[in-house]
Design an enzyme around this catalytic site. Structure first.
Site: not given
Ligand code: BDP
Length: 685
Positions: A292, A371, A399
């Protein structure tokens, strides 16, 4: 009762006979020795006893007990006093290691909290307090505990401007405006909470290390880092830092970060030596590289073993470690190319490097290949890698699981991960055995997880999200504990011993993951969330982007074909029996069906329902059950203090509404894609 004390509130024990019974054995304390950890232990025990039992325990001199005092708690490291010697007839102190401990009640009403090390004694003290908090008998205690995982770590994703990446409970407790917060008392309260559940390591800054955070390893900030480390040290916790792989460029004045360049190597050696001048027990570095947009060894044509080993050599002389993350994938993928698959990436990158890492390197592997989705299979690196130290990485911060506005108790999800059989060495080669290092005889291993705390008064935003923090740490100590046990323990410690709150809250916690999964993305497909912040439904938000996260829904069907036979081949990264299970449409578990297969909407699941009908039923049912959570909580209105009751209620009401939004958006989308009506004729727009 704002929730600040979490599970360490030490509320007064109302039940008089229980209290009397405890008092008989807790009238006085004898702490043998005065190391910082023992002082922490002694303070905590005295505080717990006086709050819960209403009387300050007498500070007993060891000589008095020697003369035959009864009802004393004797706290000390084995070998530090004659008093502890008889324990060796019952326990093997040499098998307790650095962190194990024993709790022993003798016939003359004395209780011994002992271990081979001061840290073990501290853990014994917190365990004993837990027994009192949860109303257990302390009459004939014979407890011997050794942690199942060596490293039990929390990762903070805190930035020095005070923000927290994926933080849902306020700002950082460490940093503000580019510096440390001068008043570190909250860090101390935090360390205490961590030690009570035997966490022994923390990283305090984000894995995405930007300019300011890169400087944490310089003289500018090391004095402050050292202060924080000293606080954690008093609670048996080692501090680690996330570092920028390109520090040599960012702050070192070099023009390269090539791990094989002698100037780079020398720079890191000196940087490490300097850190250890400030913090002699510094844990080491956590590194996110080539992921990322973070820099890494790929830029220089080197591999991740080159990168990790270079840093490992720098900290090795001081007993430090490098924790290297395996969250490496191409985040600029072409969504039209069905042959590339993000799920494959970590395995493809790291398997060829197995055995090439130094002994003080640990690879930190997310539980799943994508993820932290609500539902994913486990990462095939577990069971794949056999000659490399590994850490399992979990995400406590929610998240993708409701961002601490929705209730989602994650212990059941984590239990499934720990219990998963990789078949790497035949049956019972579970992830728990792999991560600990036991399965492959590795020296080190353990668990790390992304923190869910911030500077909100109650730490986690949602009071009930404290249960995830507690549950994570307790599972890290012993993955064999059950979700039921941990939920009960947390509720008793947090809300007291009354039966009704325990029954209701336990039911809410234990059903919450299932409920959340029901009204969000179906059957393991994942990713139907709003891009970037990841909160709330978005049916095609990631569908035509570069992140490698697709559901491939069209008018015929949906799901990702990851089989070896006709798909991306990801399913082939597991061991035999697991490959067969996932490869076969008939054997693949329903909850992961769309992760592994692309199927028509009329495909019939093992449950007997078609995929499309399952989607409708799950979403209507999930939203209904989310609404029931409010009603369940309301039944406790008179039994939980107004402050915490109100805080939780507000979030549950929001969750119930938001679950309807999820339901409607997902159902509508699939109704329009498939053109197939709901068998039950419920309204779908
Ligand atoms: C993802 C988060 C991102 C993190 C990344 C990571 O969305 O903010 O930086 O993981 O783990 O879950 O590095």
């Amino acid at each position: 009762e704002s929730g600040y004390d979490c599970w360490l509130e030490y509320r007064h024990i109302e039940n008089a006979s229980l209290r009397e019974n405890y008092l008989k054995r807790c009238a006085s304390l004898a702490i043998i020795g005065g190391s910082p950890l023992l002082r922490t232990a002694g303070r905590e025990l005295a505080h717990a006893i006086s709050s819960m039992l209403g009387e300050n325990p007498k500070d007993e001199a060891v000589t008095l007990i020697d003369a035959g005092a009864k009802g004393t708690i004797i706290v000390g490291t084995y070998g530090s006093s004659r008093l502890l010697e008889p324990l060796a007839d019952v326990y093997r102190f040499d098998e307790l290691g650095e962190e194990g401990y024993i709790i022993h009640a003798s016939e003359d009403d004395c209780i011994y909290l002992s271990a081979a090390s001061d840290k073990g004694v501290l853990y014994a003290v917190f365990h004993f307090i837990r027994l009192l908090q949860t109303g257990q008998s302390i009459e004939s205690l014979r407890i011997c505990e050794v942690p199942r995982n060596g490293l039990r770590m929390i990762n903070h994703w805190d930035n020095m401007d005070g923000s927290i990446e994926r933080g849902y409970a306020g700002k950082s407790i460490f940093f503000k405006d580019g510096r440390f917060i001068p008043d570190m008392s909250r860090i101390r309260d935090y360390a205490r909470l961590l030690a009570s559940v035997a966490i022994n390591a923390v990283t305090i800054n984000n894995v995405n290390v930007h300019r300011q955070e890169s400087r944490l390893i310089t003289d500018e900030f090391l004095p402050d880092v050292a202060k924080a480390a000293a606080i954690f040290r008093d609670y048996g916790i080692r501090l680690y830092l996330s570092v920028n792989f390109a520090s040599t460029i960012e702050i070192g004045g070099l023009n390269t970060a090539d791990p094989l360049d002698p100037d780079v190597t020398a720079w890191w050696k000196e940087a490490a030596a300097n850190i250890y001048r400030y913090i002699p027990d510094f844990g080491g570095f956590l590194v996110k590289a080539d992921s990322e947009f973070r820099p890494g060894p790929f830029t220089y044509g080197r591999n991740h073993a080159d990168g990790a080993n270079m840093l490992a050599d720098a900290v090795a002389p001081f007993g430090g470690a490098v924790i290297w993350r395996c969250f490496v994938y191409n985040c600029l993928q072409d969504w039209r190319d069905r042959k590339t698959d993000r799920a494959r990436a970590a395995y493809d990158h790291f398997m060829p490097l197995d055995g090439l890492f130094r002994d003080n390197v640990m690879l930190q592997i997310k539980n799943g290949p994508m993820d932290f989705q609500v539902r994913e299979p486990v990462s095939p690196l577990f069971g794949g890698l056999t000659q490399t130290n590994q850490l399992l990485e979990l995400q406590i911060t929610q998240e993708y699981t409701g961002q601490q506005r929705h209730l989602c108790y994650l212990v059941p999800q984590w239990k499934e991960v720990f219990d998963f059989d990789t078949y790497a060495r035949g049956e019972r080669s579970t992830i728990a055995e792999v991560a600990s290092g036991r399965l492959f005889g590795r020296e080190s291993g353990g668990i790390a997880a992304v923190s869910n705390i911030g500077d909100d008064r109650n730490w986690t935003g949602h009071v009930l999200a404290q249960a995830n923090w507690h549950g994570y740490a307790r599972l890290a100590w012993d993955p064999g504990l059950s979700a039921e046990q941990l939920a009960s323990e947390w509720i008793r410690m947090t809300f007291g011993l009354a039966a009704e709150p325990e029954r209701v809250v336990k039911d809410m916690l234990l059903s919450s993951y299932d409920i959340y999964e029901a009204y969000t993305a179906p059957l393991g497909v994942g990713w139907m969330v709003n891009p970037n912040h990841h909160y709330g439904p978005n049916v095609d938000g990631y569908e035509y982007s570069k992140w490698g996260t697709y559901h491939y829904a069209d008018c015929h069907g949906m799901g990702v074909d990851r089989t070896v036979r006709s798909g991306t081949g990801y399913a082939g990264q597991y061991h035999g029996p697991v490959v067969e299970r996932y490869e076969s449409l008939a054997d693949c578990p329903d909850e992961l069906l769309l992760f592994f297969h692309h199927v028509p909407y009329a495909h019939v699941l093992k449950s007997g329902k078609t995929v499309i009908q399952h989607i409708y039923d799950a979403h209507f049912g999930g939203a209904d059950r989310a609404a029931e959570l409010v009603a369940k909580w309301d039944s406790l209105a008179s039994r939980i203090d107004a402050d915490r009751f109100g805080q939780v209620r507000e979030r549950l009401v929001h969750q119930a509404e938001h679950a309807c939004e999820w339901r409607d958006m997902i159902n509508t989308y699939f109704y329009r894609k498939s053109g197939i009506a709901d068998e039950q004729g419920r309204v779908i727009y």
